[in-house]
Design a protein around this motif. Structure first.
Motif, mmCIF file in Angstrom:
data_model
loop_
_atom_site.group_PDB
_atom_site.id
_atom_site.type_symbol
_atom_site.label_atom_id
_atom_site.label_comp_id
_atom_site.label_asym_id
_atom_site.label_seq_id
_atom_site.Cartn_x
_atom_site.Cartn_y
_atom_site.Cartn_z
ATOM 1 N N PRO A 1 0.831 -1.221 0.000
ATOM 2 C CA PRO A 1 0.000 0.000 0.000
ATOM 3 C C PRO A 1 0.859 1.262 0.000
ATOM 4 O O PRO A 1 0.847 2.048 0.958
ATOM 5 C CB PRO A 1 -0.810 -0.147 1.300
ATOM 6 N N LEU A 2 1.597 1.446 -1.096
ATOM 7 C CA LEU A 2 2.538 2.561 -1.206
ATOM 8 C C LEU A 2 2.380 3.305 -2.542
ATOM 9 O O LEU A 2 3.376 3.623 -3.205
ATOM 10 C CB LEU A 2 3.982 2.036 -1.082
ATOM 11 N N PRO A 3 1.150 3.617 -2.953
ATOM 12 C CA PRO A 3 0.978 4.224 -4.274
ATOM 13 C C PRO A 3 1.666 5.580 -4.424
ATOM 14 O O PRO A 3 2.255 5.877 -5.462
ATOM 15 C CB PRO A 3 -0.537 4.359 -4.420
ATOM 16 N N LYS A 4 1.611 6.418 -3.394
ATOM 17 C CA LYS A 4 2.226 7.745 -3.470
ATOM 18 C C LYS A 4 3.743 7.622 -3.524
ATOM 19 O O LYS A 4 4.416 8.363 -4.255
ATOM 20 C CB LYS A 4 1.807 8.600 -2.271
ATOM 21 N N LEU A 5 4.275 6.708 -2.748
ATOM 22 C CA LEU A 5 5.718 6.517 -2.735
ATOM 23 C C LEU A 5 6.214 6.005 -4.080
ATOM 24 O O LEU A 5 7.261 6.451 -4.581
ATOM 25 C CB LEU A 5 6.118 5.544 -1.623
ATOM 26 N N ARG A 6 5.475 5.087 -4.684
ATOM 27 C CA ARG A 6 5.888 4.576 -5.998
ATOM 28 C C ARG A 6 5.853 5.690 -7.044
ATOM 29 O O ARG A 6 6.751 5.795 -7.884
ATOM 30 C CB ARG A 6 4.999 3.397 -6.413
ATOM 31 N N GLU A 7 4.828 6.525 -7.003
ATOM 32 C CA GLU A 7 4.751 7.657 -7.940
ATOM 33 C C GLU A 7 5.927 8.600 -7.718
ATOM 34 O O GLU A 7 6.549 9.067 -8.678
ATOM 35 C CB GLU A 7 3.435 8.416 -7.744
ATOM 36 N N TRP A 8 6.216 8.888 -6.467
ATOM 37 C CA TRP A 8 7.340 9.770 -6.098
ATOM 38 C C TRP A 8 8.656 9.194 -6.618
ATOM 39 O O TRP A 8 9.474 9.901 -7.217
ATOM 40 C CB TRP A 8 7.341 9.898 -4.584
ATOM 41 N N LEU A 9 8.851 7.907 -6.401
ATOM 42 C CA LEU A 9 10.082 7.249 -6.838
ATOM 43 C C LEU A 9 10.194 7.243 -8.357
ATOM 44 O O LEU A 9 11.230 7.637 -8.919
ATOM 45 C CB LEU A 9 10.115 5.816 -6.298
ATOM 46 N N ASP A 10 9.143 6.820 -9.030
ATOM 47 C CA ASP A 10 9.195 6.700 -10.482
ATOM 48 C C ASP A 10 9.365 8.062 -11.164
ATOM 49 O O ASP A 10 10.031 8.168 -12.200
ATOM 50 C CB ASP A 10 7.936 6.002 -11.005
ATOM 51 N N ARG A 11 8.765 9.099 -10.565
ATOM 52 C CA ARG A 11 8.897 10.448 -11.126
ATOM 53 C C ARG A 11 10.365 10.895 -11.085
ATOM 54 O O ARG A 11 10.874 11.469 -12.052
ATOM 55 C CB ARG A 11 8.015 11.409 -10.324
ATOM 56 N N GLN A 12 11.040 10.597 -10.009
ATOM 57 C CA GLN A 12 12.439 11.002 -9.899
ATOM 58 C C GLN A 12 13.355 10.160 -10.787
ATOM 59 O O GLN A 12 14.279 10.686 -11.420
ATOM 60 C CB GLN A 12 12.893 10.921 -8.444
ATOM 61 N N ILE A 13 13.092 8.862 -10.857
ATOM 62 C CA ILE A 13 13.917 7.987 -11.694
ATOM 63 C C ILE A 13 13.804 8.383 -13.167
ATOM 64 O O ILE A 13 14.773 8.296 -13.920
ATOM 65 C CB ILE A 13 13.519 6.515 -11.486
ATOM 66 N N ALA A 14 12.614 8.818 -13.569
ATOM 67 C CA ALA A 14 12.376 9.178 -14.974
ATOM 68 C C ALA A 14 12.850 10.582 -15.321
ATOM 69 O O ALA A 14 12.824 10.976 -16.493
ATOM 70 C CB ALA A 14 10.883 9.055 -15.291
ATOM 71 N N SER A 15 13.302 11.339 -14.337
ATOM 72 C CA SER A 15 13.670 12.736 -14.579
ATOM 73 C C SER A 15 14.930 12.848 -15.437
ATOM 74 O O SER A 15 15.795 11.967 -15.441
ATOM 75 C CB SER A 15 13.902 13.455 -13.245
ATOM 76 N N ASP A 16 15.025 13.964 -16.138
ATOM 77 C CA ASP A 16 16.223 14.235 -16.928
ATOM 78 C C ASP A 16 17.454 14.304 -16.037
ATOM 79 O O ASP A 16 18.543 13.864 -16.431
ATOM 80 C CB ASP A 16 16.070 15.558 -17.689
ATOM 81 N N LEU A 17 17.288 14.848 -14.834
ATOM 82 C CA LEU A 17 18.417 14.967 -13.919
ATOM 83 C C LEU A 17 18.995 13.592 -13.590
ATOM 84 O O LEU A 17 20.211 13.378 -13.684
ATOM 85 C CB LEU A 17 17.977 15.668 -12.629
ATOM 86 N N PHE A 18 18.132 12.665 -13.219
ATOM 87 C CA PHE A 18 18.629 11.345 -12.830
ATOM 88 C C PHE A 18 19.232 10.619 -14.036
ATOM 89 O O PHE A 18 20.286 9.983 -13.929
ATOM 90 C CB PHE A 18 17.514 10.509 -12.205
ATOM 91 N N THR A 19 18.581 10.732 -15.168
ATOM 92 C CA THR A 19 19.112 10.112 -16.380
ATOM 93 C C THR A 19 20.507 10.638 -16.693
ATOM 94 O O THR A 19 21.420 9.877 -17.042
ATOM 95 C CB THR A 19 18.176 10.378 -17.565
ATOM 96 N N THR A 20 20.686 11.932 -16.518
ATOM 97 C CA THR A 20 21.976 12.566 -16.817
ATOM 98 C C THR A 20 23.077 12.075 -15.887
ATOM 99 O O THR A 20 24.189 11.780 -16.334
ATOM 100 C CB THR A 20 21.856 14.098 -16.704
ATOM 101 N N ILE A 21 22.779 11.981 -14.588
ATOM 102 C CA ILE A 21 23.847 11.605 -13.644
ATOM 103 C C ILE A 21 24.144 10.110 -13.665
ATOM 104 O O ILE A 21 25.144 9.674 -13.106
ATOM 105 C CB ILE A 21 23.542 12.083 -12.207
ATOM 106 N N MET A 22 23.273 9.333 -14.335
ATOM 107 C CA MET A 22 23.495 7.887 -14.406
ATOM 108 C C MET A 22 24.187 7.456 -15.705
ATOM 109 O O MET A 22 24.302 6.266 -15.983
ATOM 110 C CB MET A 22 22.171 7.137 -14.248
ATOM 111 N N VAL A 23 24.665 8.415 -16.481
ATOM 112 C CA VAL A 23 25.386 8.072 -17.703
ATOM 113 C C VAL A 23 26.605 7.216 -17.334
ATOM 114 O O VAL A 23 27.253 7.440 -16.305
ATOM 115 C CB VAL A 23 25.802 9.346 -18.472
#
Length: 201
Positions: A170-192
């Motif tokens: 029962p963690l729908p908000k947390l999953r949305e929060w996590l997935d939003r950050q993982i999908a961000s341009d910032l995270f994509t950039t630093i994970m090159v």
């Protein structure tokens, strides 16, 4: 003056949060990707404890705690106002109890621990974050701040251990929060992916 140098390891959650703060601050920085089994002498000379991240500033001073790297970078330049959400207690709970149980869940064989027991302890902490996210998109309001970025890499690591199980909780908000950050341009950039750094011959 020379740019600061960051010794980092791509998959380390501590290094991830340091890289994100440096990236959002816009401070030029030389990234040196290391292998933890082949720690360069230059990194160990700067910080004998041998963990990443290690930031060597142009004046020769060294910052070798990830949260301190974040705060140093954002004190220099904070274009997205991340320091407005610096919840030291929540970050300490993540770096202390949550990280303790995460390691003993994810690496139960190494630690000789009961993975289910430590997963349950992690879930208790995650449910507290879920409650906090009931009223806002992020942990300190409706915009991303230092607290979100400091904690997210560890929640990501927990989720990746068994995402199918996590998706039943029962963690729908947390999953949305996590997935939003993982999908961000910032995270994509630093994970090159970067080649392993080696000193010039």
């Amino acid at each position: 003056m020379a740019d600061p140098v960051l010794y980092t390891f791509r998959r380390c959650p501590y290094a991830m949060r340091a890289r994100m703060a440096l990236a959002v601050s816009g401070i030029p920085c030389e990234m040196r990707e290391v292998k933890l089994r082949e720690k360069p002498a230059e990194m160990l000379a700067a910080s004998p404890k041998g963990t990443v991240p290690v930031l060597v500033i142009s004046d020769g001073s060294v910052i070798d705690e990830s949260i301190d790297v974040m705060r140093w970078a954002l004190a220099k330049r904070d274009p997205e106002n991340w320091l407005s959400g610096d919840d030291a207690a929540l970050i300490a709970a993540n770096d202390g109890p949550f990280k303790h149980h995460l390691d003993r869940y994810k690496y139960s064989t190494r630690h000789g621990t009961d993975a289910a027991e430590h997963r349950a302890a992690c879930l208790t902490i995650l449910l507290q974050l879920e409650a906090r996210l009931e009223g806002s998109l992020y942990l300190c309001g409706d915009t991303q701040t230092l607290t979100d970025v400091a904690i997210m890499p560890f929640i990501r690591q927990f989720a990746a251990t068994d995402r199918e199980w996590l998706d039943t909780q029962p963690l729908p908000k947390l999953r949305e929060w996590l997935d939003r950050q993982i999908a961000s341009d910032l995270f994509t950039t630093i994970m090159v992916k970067r080649e392993q750094w080696r000193p010039a011959a």
